[in-house]
Scaffold this motif. Structure first.
Motif, PDB file in Angstrom:
ATOM      1  N   ALA A  15       0.812  -1.230   0.000  1.00  0.00           N
ATOM      2  CA  ALA A  15       0.000   0.000   0.000  1.00  0.00           C
ATOM      3  C   ALA A  15       0.835   1.264   0.000  1.00  0.00           C
ATOM      4  CB  ALA A  15      -0.928   0.000   1.210  1.00  0.00           C
ATOM      5  N   GLY A  16       2.127   1.147   0.275  1.00  0.00           N
ATOM      6  CA  GLY A  16       2.954   2.334   0.404  1.00  0.00           C
ATOM      7  C   GLY A  16       2.835   2.892   1.808  1.00  0.00           C
ATOM      8  N   PRO A  17       3.767   3.726   2.242  1.00  0.00           N
ATOM      9  CA  PRO A  17       3.736   4.268   3.596  1.00  0.00           C
ATOM     10  C   PRO A  17       2.554   5.216   3.783  1.00  0.00           C
ATOM     11  CG  PRO A  17       5.429   5.362   2.283  1.00  0.00           C
ATOM     12  CD  PRO A  17       4.920   4.216   1.468  1.00  0.00           C
ATOM     13  N   ALA A  18       2.015   5.239   4.992  1.00  0.00           N
ATOM     14  CA  ALA A  18       0.916   6.156   5.290  1.00  0.00           C
ATOM     15  C   ALA A  18       1.430   7.584   5.279  1.00  0.00           C
ATOM     16  CB  ALA A  18       0.327   5.835   6.664  1.00  0.00           C
ATOM     17  N   LEU A  19       0.618   8.494   4.823  1.00  0.00           N
ATOM     18  CA  LEU A  19       1.017   9.896   4.770  1.00  0.00           C
ATOM     19  C   LEU A  19       0.905  10.547   6.136  1.00  0.00           C
ATOM     20  CD1 LEU A  19      -0.727  10.930   1.446  1.00  0.00           C
ATOM     21  CD2 LEU A  19       1.711  10.614   1.824  1.00  0.00           C
ATOM     22  N   ALA A  20       1.847  11.429   6.436  1.00  0.00           N
ATOM     23  CA  ALA A  20       1.840  12.124   7.722  1.00  0.00           C
ATOM     24  C   ALA A  20       0.814  13.234   7.712  1.00  0.00           C
ATOM     25  CB  ALA A  20       3.230  12.698   7.996  1.00  0.00           C
ATOM     26  N   ASP A  21       0.368  13.627   8.895  1.00  0.00           N
ATOM     27  CA  ASP A  21      -0.529  14.757   9.033  1.00  0.00           C
ATOM     28  C   ASP A  21       0.235  16.064   8.877  1.00  0.00           C
ATOM     29  OD1 ASP A  21      -2.607  13.062   9.605  1.00  0.00           O
ATOM     30  OD2 ASP A  21      -2.387  13.233  11.768  1.00  0.00           O
ATOM     31  N   VAL A  22      -0.489  17.088   8.504  1.00  0.00           N
ATOM     32  CA  VAL A  22       0.015  18.453   8.603  1.00  0.00           C
ATOM     33  C   VAL A  22      -0.738  19.096   9.752  1.00  0.00           C
ATOM     34  CG1 VAL A  22       0.127  20.722   7.525  1.00  0.00           C
ATOM     35  CG2 VAL A  22       0.632  18.687   6.176  1.00  0.00           C
ATOM     36  N   GLU A  46      -6.836  16.421  -2.515  1.00  0.00           N
ATOM     37  CA  GLU A  46      -5.907  16.285  -3.645  1.00  0.00           C
ATOM     38  C   GLU A  46      -4.726  15.386  -3.320  1.00  0.00           C
ATOM     39  OE1 GLU A  46      -3.148  19.354  -6.174  1.00  0.00           O
ATOM     40  OE2 GLU A  46      -5.291  19.776  -6.040  1.00  0.00           O
ATOM     41  N   THR A  47      -4.245  15.445  -2.066  1.00  0.00           N
ATOM     42  CA  THR A  47      -3.009  14.728  -1.731  1.00  0.00           C
ATOM     43  C   THR A  47      -3.233  13.510  -0.850  1.00  0.00           C
ATOM     44  OG1 THR A  47      -2.605  16.022   0.293  1.00  0.00           O
ATOM     45  CG2 THR A  47      -1.771  16.927  -1.798  1.00  0.00           C
ATOM     46  N   GLY A  48      -4.358  13.461  -0.147  1.00  0.00           N
ATOM     47  CA  GLY A  48      -4.587  12.384   0.813  1.00  0.00           C
ATOM     48  C   GLY A  48      -3.929  12.618   2.151  1.00  0.00           C
ATOM     49  N   THR A  49      -3.210  13.723   2.300  1.00  0.00           N
ATOM     50  CA  THR A  49      -2.575  14.064   3.565  1.00  0.00           C
ATOM     51  C   THR A  49      -3.568  14.800   4.456  1.00  0.00           C
ATOM     52  OG1 THR A  49      -0.417  14.261   2.486  1.00  0.00           O
ATOM     53  CG2 THR A  49      -0.653  15.285   4.643  1.00  0.00           C
ATOM     54  N   LYS A  50      -3.778  14.304   5.645  1.00  0.00           N
ATOM     55  CA  LYS A  50      -4.750  14.890   6.556  1.00  0.00           C
ATOM     56  C   LYS A  50      -4.192  16.158   7.183  1.00  0.00           C
ATOM     57  CE  LYS A  50      -7.640  13.789  10.580  1.00  0.00           C
ATOM     58  NZ  LYS A  50      -8.874  14.244   9.899  1.00  0.00           N
ATOM     59  N   VAL A  51      -5.010  17.194   7.243  1.00  0.00           N
ATOM     60  CA  VAL A  51      -4.649  18.447   7.902  1.00  0.00           C
ATOM     61  C   VAL A  51      -5.423  18.540   9.206  1.00  0.00           C
ATOM     62  CG1 VAL A  51      -4.594  20.961   7.739  1.00  0.00           C
ATOM     63  CG2 VAL A  51      -4.216  19.569   5.693  1.00  0.00           C
ATOM     64  N   VAL A  52      -4.691  18.629  10.304  1.00  0.00           N
ATOM     65  CA  VAL A  52      -5.297  18.759  11.628  1.00  0.00           C
ATOM     66  C   VAL A  52      -5.120  20.206  12.085  1.00  0.00           C
ATOM     67  CG1 VAL A  52      -5.264  17.981  14.022  1.00  0.00           C
ATOM     68  CG2 VAL A  52      -4.791  16.360  12.167  1.00  0.00           C
ATOM     69  N   MET A  53      -6.234  20.910  12.313  1.00  0.00           N
ATOM     70  CA  MET A  53      -6.177  22.330  12.658  1.00  0.00           C
ATOM     71  C   MET A  53      -6.369  22.553  14.145  1.00  0.00           C
ATOM     72  SD  MET A  53      -8.119  24.296   9.518  1.00  0.00           S
ATOM     73  CE  MET A  53      -7.849  25.885  10.338  1.00  0.00           C
ATOM     74  N   LEU A 275       5.874  21.831   3.665  1.00  0.00           N
ATOM     75  CA  LEU A 275       6.277  22.576   2.475  1.00  0.00           C
ATOM     76  C   LEU A 275       5.302  22.330   1.326  1.00  0.00           C
ATOM     77  CD1 LEU A 275      10.119  21.938   2.668  1.00  0.00           C
ATOM     78  CD2 LEU A 275       8.978  24.158   2.921  1.00  0.00           C
ATOM     79  N   GLU A 276       4.820  21.115   1.215  1.00  0.00           N
ATOM     80  CA  GLU A 276       3.843  20.798   0.176  1.00  0.00           C
ATOM     81  C   GLU A 276       2.552  21.579   0.399  1.00  0.00           C
ATOM     82  OE1 GLU A 276       1.694  16.881  -1.908  1.00  0.00           O
ATOM     83  OE2 GLU A 276       2.840  16.662  -0.056  1.00  0.00           O
ATOM     84  N   PHE A 277       2.134  21.683   1.670  1.00  0.00           N
ATOM     85  CA  PHE A 277       0.924  22.430   1.994  1.00  0.00           C
ATOM     86  C   PHE A 277       1.104  23.914   1.681  1.00  0.00           C
ATOM     87  CE2 PHE A 277      -1.594  24.995   4.939  1.00  0.00           C
ATOM     88  CZ  PHE A 277      -2.869  24.522   4.670  1.00  0.00           C
TER      89      PHE A 277
END
Length: 356
Positions: A15-22, A46-53, A275-277
């Motif tokens: 599955a590939g590594p899980a994406l980290a949160d921003v 778009e990226t599948g990376t979760k953003v935690v606010m 940086l991607e965000f």
């Protein structure tokens, strides 16, 4: 701990590594909602990376504390321009290479598309906001306040005022109310006599001011009838008027504008994703979209033409932005260098004055 640490090697290969949160630190309220709707949700999609606010009254304060403590939990934070420069000078922020920022649709480099000053070595601007005077229209049936001088005229325009607790913005407003032209404010404020003049003007209304520290307070004080006029962030007033139907009016005369934007704390746990965000959210289309949720102007020139109607309405957002030409007629740009040099001493004097 990142979810990837719980995956087996076999699962990772499949599955590939899980994406980290921003982990995003914002200001809350209508402004925070614009970050959520225009940046965080689309970025996740778009990226599948979760953003935690998370929210703070001023994100610069916890950023400084967490970096100095060596316990950084935020990846990206929204801060005021002057705070970004100060934190960067203190070595508390990661450097952001402008080359990572997205060009315009026709290939113009980001550095050429942003307004002057919107990119520094540690900061990328997301919006131009302003401190404005506002009033409850229901409390003034005849003459309406229209200028900084009117804000200080308790006889013609009775009622308590609310102002941000601090020297910045208030000293400039006081001088404009006392007749100093906007383009001469910092020249005057750079002298001992000018500082004395500003404090003398503030003294005229000191007993009738409720001091606020969180951006949500001024519209609430207006709504509760505790004050008749406020000195507040334009987006907060706009949201109360537009979103909640409050009878609040903005006075653009004498607005003081500056930028906010993204910084990355030194030692951010998810630097690559941060940086991607930053790259995604400072692209022209997301910046224009953010301006449709709250009346802060985008600092990218190409984004201005992309701003449409106020979200959920058929009303154009343009007239409500600080950067609209009609609203800039007597505007004052906050002087970054002045506040970097004088913030500590003037706030010390302000606090002493307030306590006296």
């Amino acid at each position: 701990m990142k979810n990837a640490l719980f995956l087996t090697t076999a699962m990772s290969l499949i599955a590939g590594p899980a994406l980290a949160d921003v982990n995003l630190l914002s200001w809350g309220g209508a402004y925070g909602n614009s970050h959520l709707e225009a940046y965080a949700k689309p970025f996740e999609a778009e990226t599948g990376t979760k953003v935690v606010m998370a929210d703070a009254d001023n994100p610069a304060t916890p950023i400084k504390a967490m970096v100095e403590a060596g316990n950084v939990s935020a990846d990206v934070a929204s801060v005021e321009y002057a705070d970004a420069v100060r934190l960067c000078d203190e070595g508390l922020l990661e450097l952001i290479d402008p080359a990572i920022l997205a060009p315009t649709a026709d290939g113009v480099a980001a550095e050429e598309d942003f307004i002057d000053g919107a990119i520094t070595e540690c900061f990328v601007g997301t919006d131009v906001y302003s401190m404005v005077l506002a009033y409850d229209d229901a409390q003034f049936s005849d003459a309406k306040p229209a200028s900084p001088a009117d804000f200080f005229d308790l006889e013609a325009f009775p009622g308590k005022r609310t102002m941000r607790k601090g020297a910045k913005f208030n000293l400039e407003l006081a001088l404009m109310a006392d007749g100093v032209p906007a383009d001469q404010v910092y020249e005057v404020l750079g002298t001992d006599e000018g500082v004395d003049q500003a404090f003398a003007k503030l003294e005229e209304i000191k007993d009738d001011v409720i001091w606020w520290e969180a951006g949500a307070q001024p519209p609430q004080l207006l709504a509760d009838g505790e004050v008749s006029m406020a000195y507040a962030f334009n987006g907060r007033i706009f949201n109360a008027a537009q979103g909640e139907g409050k009878p609040f009016k903005i006075i653009w005369d004498g607005q003081i504008y500056e930028m906010e934007g993204w910084v990355i704390p030194k030692g951010a746990p998810n630097l690559e994703e941060a940086l991607e965000f930053v790259t995604y959210s400072t692209s022209p289309a997301p910046q224009a979209r953010a301006a449709e949720f709250i009346s802060y102007g985008p600092p990218r020139k190409s984004a201005a033409a992309l701003v449409g109607n106020i979200d959920g309405t058929d009303q154009p957002m343009g007239p409500n932005l600080p950067t609209t030409e009609a609203n800039m007629q007597n505007a004052l740009g906050s002087d970054l260098d002045f506040w970097v040099d004088h913030d500590a001493e003037l706030n010390e004097r302000f606090n002493s004055w307030l306590a006296s």
